[in-house]
Design a protein around this motif. Structure first.
Motif, mmCIF file in Angstrom:
data_model
loop_
_atom_site.group_PDB
_atom_site.id
_atom_site.type_symbol
_atom_site.label_atom_id
_atom_site.label_comp_id
_atom_site.label_asym_id
_atom_site.label_seq_id
_atom_site.Cartn_x
_atom_site.Cartn_y
_atom_site.Cartn_z
ATOM 1 N N ARG A 162 -6.113 1.990 5.574
ATOM 2 C CA ARG A 162 -6.820 0.699 5.570
ATOM 3 C C ARG A 162 -8.058 0.817 6.453
ATOM 4 O O ARG A 162 -7.960 0.929 7.674
ATOM 5 C CB ARG A 162 -5.888 -0.406 6.086
ATOM 6 C CG ARG A 162 -6.541 -1.785 6.196
ATOM 7 C CD ARG A 162 -5.492 -2.822 6.568
ATOM 8 N NE ARG A 162 -4.844 -2.487 7.823
ATOM 9 C CZ ARG A 162 -5.168 -3.016 9.011
ATOM 10 N NH1 ARG A 162 -6.143 -3.898 9.093
ATOM 11 N NH2 ARG A 162 -4.527 -2.653 10.098
ATOM 12 N N GLU A 179 -9.774 -3.053 0.056
ATOM 13 C CA GLU A 179 -8.761 -2.019 0.240
ATOM 14 C C GLU A 179 -7.959 -1.784 -1.034
ATOM 15 O O GLU A 179 -7.685 -0.639 -1.415
ATOM 16 C CB GLU A 179 -7.821 -2.413 1.377
ATOM 17 C CG GLU A 179 -6.657 -1.460 1.575
ATOM 18 C CD GLU A 179 -5.568 -2.032 2.461
ATOM 19 O OE1 GLU A 179 -4.561 -1.323 2.678
ATOM 20 O OE2 GLU A 179 -5.709 -3.183 2.913
ATOM 21 N N ALA A 233 0.828 -1.205 0.000
ATOM 22 C CA ALA A 233 0.000 0.000 0.000
ATOM 23 C C ALA A 233 0.863 1.256 0.000
ATOM 24 O O ALA A 233 0.523 2.258 -0.643
ATOM 25 C CB ALA A 233 -0.931 -0.012 1.215
ATOM 26 N N GLY A 253 -9.354 -7.897 1.774
ATOM 27 C CA GLY A 253 -8.137 -7.337 1.214
ATOM 28 C C GLY A 253 -8.385 -6.670 -0.118
ATOM 29 O O GLY A 253 -7.827 -5.597 -0.411
ATOM 30 N N ASN A 273 -8.312 -9.211 6.622
ATOM 31 C CA ASN A 273 -7.495 -8.009 6.405
ATOM 32 C C ASN A 273 -7.065 -7.386 7.730
ATOM 33 O O ASN A 273 -6.801 -6.184 7.814
ATOM 34 C CB ASN A 273 -8.242 -6.975 5.558
ATOM 35 C CG ASN A 273 -7.282 -6.004 4.878
ATOM 36 O OD1 ASN A 273 -6.112 -6.296 4.678
ATOM 37 N ND2 ASN A 273 -7.793 -4.831 4.522
ATOM 38 N N TYR A 324 -11.793 -3.894 7.106
ATOM 39 C CA TYR A 324 -11.436 -5.078 7.891
ATOM 40 C C TYR A 324 -12.509 -5.288 8.953
ATOM 41 O O TYR A 324 -13.302 -4.383 9.246
ATOM 42 C CB TYR A 324 -10.062 -4.917 8.544
ATOM 43 C CG TYR A 324 -9.947 -3.747 9.500
ATOM 44 C CD1 TYR A 324 -10.214 -3.897 10.850
ATOM 45 C CD2 TYR A 324 -9.582 -2.485 9.038
ATOM 46 C CE1 TYR A 324 -10.121 -2.824 11.727
ATOM 47 C CE2 TYR A 324 -9.482 -1.414 9.900
ATOM 48 C CZ TYR A 324 -9.753 -1.586 11.245
ATOM 49 O OH TYR A 324 -9.666 -0.525 12.098
#
Length: 696
Positions: free
Chosen positions: A172, A589, A151, A586, A303, A175
């Motif tokens: 992020r 994101e 990222a 995941g 995540n 999650y």
């Protein structure tokens, strides 16, 4: 008696007492002498003369010999091994110091100071700014972001492509939250039927269990039968282990989309298992470590990267408490299968912590020179026990690969000052990766052509992870190349030869990065086609995202076959978007990062003049010599029988790159000299002035 006489007597007494006390301390009893040989054999009193009285009377003075006292003590084998290891470390350190002193010798001390200053400037990592990177979060405060993370690289890429160099980091946010897990942990979850439980456990063993060893299959199936015979028994740590396996089995067997947190497969079992292991045990057990490993792997599917890293590190530290990182004597654990189980569990803890740490750029709990455990081996195991343990050669290859992950993060992304140039650290990392892939057993290597038989999951995992480490090592230089080329063309002296300024090694390293991205994209595409790409898997999704960011750079005419790379980037974006729609946390994101990259690419193309775009297209021509005859992903149809396949060895087989890796000593100015004059911005357009960037 006068007072003076009394004082003199008392002083003498004090002095005498001090002398007696000192004599009592130092006058230790002497050891009893040993009788001579003849007196000892006859068991008679010896006078301890030379010769003694008895030997003189027998007229045999030559035999009057006193033996040397040689006391025998008992020490453990571990103590001897530690002494030998310490001796070896001190010897290696002494040799390293001698080499350093001999190589750093100068004629006079005055000329040595500026030389070290130049080396420190060259050693600076071009990824790093002067300060660490912290991103502000509303609830928890600033959080550290490592440049090694995918990222972070995506953000740096967007900054490079933006005309003004401004691009905020995308935090992020997708999650499963702690509050959701706490709520689910208080909810009763009905257990599956025995047939369903066996199916879930088999799925977990055939997917993640084929890559990471955590538990013995026979123990799990035997315990499962006992549990279903007495379902009302109190909860134990084994119950928690079964719930963790159920969670993994549901996640990897599900083929339908998850529309919300409540419908994510296996989440309820995971929350119940997490509730059981709350707290810290003073006397940990092997079952406890196994549960930590299983929960760590499932956390990654949600995540929850920090939780996965924490659980894996907790498993390592708990294993250290139990001594799993050291070799246990055979007389203390005679069962060969039990000893092998300890070895395999330890190395899984070691591997997972290094893998998760490499994803987010964090340190590890134990260094390699502190480990004394045996490597996995099937020698001495019975035929029944062999079914519990996977291929030993695969296990050892994955351990060596995990060790390289820590070395890459430590050497390439470490902020500590060093006297080794950045390009030399890249060279050393690539040499280790090349040695690893050359040492792979034949059955773990990729075939020259793929038939109808799909690759095994462990085999694909090894090569995808290898490609990821090559990408992590070389992508800073790739991004440096695109920025340097753009700045060179827009500068007044744009007639300068780009290849001469950047250098052959930098172009070779950039092309190696692109090749590994193509290779990963090809393997993951085939995995998607044959149906072995689990829709909630995090690792495959991360590798696809990492390759997509590199293909995005190559699609800007920085590498060979840029049109094919453009198609590869678009297909990777479509795959990740589909995973996002199916509920992969995941992918949720990563889709946001890919959308930002697309916008930055459009801004980059719109801002660049026609001449600049043509110049970037000329970079492809400059890299033609690095392409060789390696087939690209578009050269054949995926899934066709016996198609040419680029292997991991081919990614590092380019002649210029081989020359770079084979040089024992070389001039690192191809990259380091360009960095020295750019101390503020480093390799990227770093926007420290922006309020969204906090650095300490």
């Amino acid at each position: 008696m006068s007072s003076e006489t009394i004082q003199e007597d008392s002083a003498k007494k004090r002095k005498l007492s001090e002398v007696e006390a000192e004599a009592a301390i130092f006058d230790k009893p002497r050891k009893k002498p040993i009788a001579c040989g003849p007196c000892h054999s006859r068991k008679i009193k010896c006078s301890f003369g030379h010769p003694c009285t008895h030997c003189a009377q027998t007229r045999n003075p030559e035999a009057c010999i006193y033996p040397t006292r040689d006391s025998k003590i008992t020490v453990s084998s571990n103590y001897v091994e530690r002494i030998v290891a310490e001796n070896r470390r001190l010897r290696e350190r002494s040799q390293a110091n001698e080499v350093q002193n001999s190589s750093g010798h100068v004629a006079d001390g005055a000329s040595k100071v500026p030389e070290l200053a130049i080396e420190a400037s060259e050693a600076r990592n071009p990824l790093h700014d002067e300060r660490s990177w912290f991103f502000p979060l509303a609830n928890s405060g600033p959080i550290h972001i490592s440049e090694a993370a995918d990222a972070a690289f995506a953000t740096r890429l967007r900054q490079t492509l933006q005309p003004n160099g401004v691009a905020e980091h995308i935090p992020r946010m997708d999650y499963v939250t702690d509050a959701k897990l706490i709520t689910l942990a208080e909810t009763d979850v009905p257990w599956p039927s025995l047939a369903r439980a066996k199916l879930l456990i088999k799925t977990a063993f055939d997917t993640v269990g084929s890559c990471y060893y955590c538990v013995r299959k026979t123990d799990i199936y035997n315990g499962l039968k006992r549990h279903y015979r007495n379902p009302l028994a109190p909860r134990t740590i084994f119950t928690c282990k079964l719930e963790a396996l159920f969670a993994l089995g549901e996640a990897y067997s599900c083929r339908t989309q998850s529309t919300s947190e409540d419908t994510f497969p296996g989440l309820a079992y995971f929350a119940r298992a997490c509730r059981t292991i709350r707290g810290v045990r003073e006397r940990p057990q092997m079952d406890w470590i196994e549960v930590l490993l299983l929960l760590s792997m499932y956390s990654l599917l949600l995540n929850r990267r920090h939780s996965a890293y924490y659980l894996a590190s907790a498993a390592v530290r708990t294993s250290i408490i139990m001594g799993l990182h050291q070799k246990i004597p055979e007389f203390q654990l005679t069962d060969r299968a039990a000893r092998e189980h300890r070895v395999r569990v330890w190395w899984t803890c070691y591997t997972l912590e290094r893998l998760w740490a490499g994803k987010i750029g964090h340190p590890v709990s134990i260094q390699d020179d502190e480990i004394g455990a045996d490597l996995p081996s099937n020698a001495g195991l019975s035929e029944d026990d062999l079914s519990d343990f996977p291929d030993e050669e695969y296990a050892n290859a994955s351990i060596r690969l995990a060790r390289l992950s820590r070395n890459i993060i430590h050497s390439i992304y470490n902020r500590r000052p060093t006297q080794v140039a950045f390009s030399q650290r890249v060279q050393a990392a690539l040499k280790e990766l090349r040695a690893w892939v050359e040492g792979l057993p034949k059955h773990l290597q990729l075939p020259a052509s793929l038939g109808l038989q799909p690759l095994q999951r462990p085999q694909k995992w090894l090569h995808l992870t290898f490609n990821q480490y090559v990408i992590q090592t070389t992508r800073p230089i790739l991004l440096h190349v695109i920025r340097a080329h753009r700045e060179l063309w827009l500068s007044p002296g744009r007639g300068t030869d780009f290849k001469q300024v950047i250098g052959e090694p930098a172009l070779a390293l950039s092309e190696a990065c692109i090749r590994c991205a193509r290779h990963s994209h090809r393997l993951l595409t085939d995995t998607w086609i044959d149906g072995s790409f689990a829709i909630f898997d995090y690792t495959y999704t991360q590798y696809l995202f990492a390759s997509a960011t590199i293909l995005a750079i190559s699609s800007l005419s920085i590498g060979q076959n840029d049109e094919s790379d453009k198609d590869g980037f678009e297909s990777a974006c479509q795959f990740i978007e589909q995973l996002h729609q199916n509920g992969n946390y995941g992918a949720k994101e990563m889709v946001r990062h890919l959308e930002g990259i697309k916008l930055s690419m459009a801004a980059f193309k719109g801002d660049s003049s026609l001449e600049a775009l043509n110049a970037l297209s000329n970079a492809a021509t400059m890299l033609q010599g690095h392409g060789g005859s390696i087939p690209t992903p578009s050269s054949t149809t995926p899934g066709s029988a016996f198609q040419p396949t680029m292997t991991a060895e081919m990614a590092l087989a380019e002649p210029s790159l081989q020359d770079f890796l084979s040089q024992a000593e070389f001039d690192p100015t191809f990259l380091d000299a360009q960095i020295q004059g750019d101390q503020v911005n480093g390799m990227y357009y770093s926007m420290l002035q922006d309020e969204s960037w906090l650095a300490f």
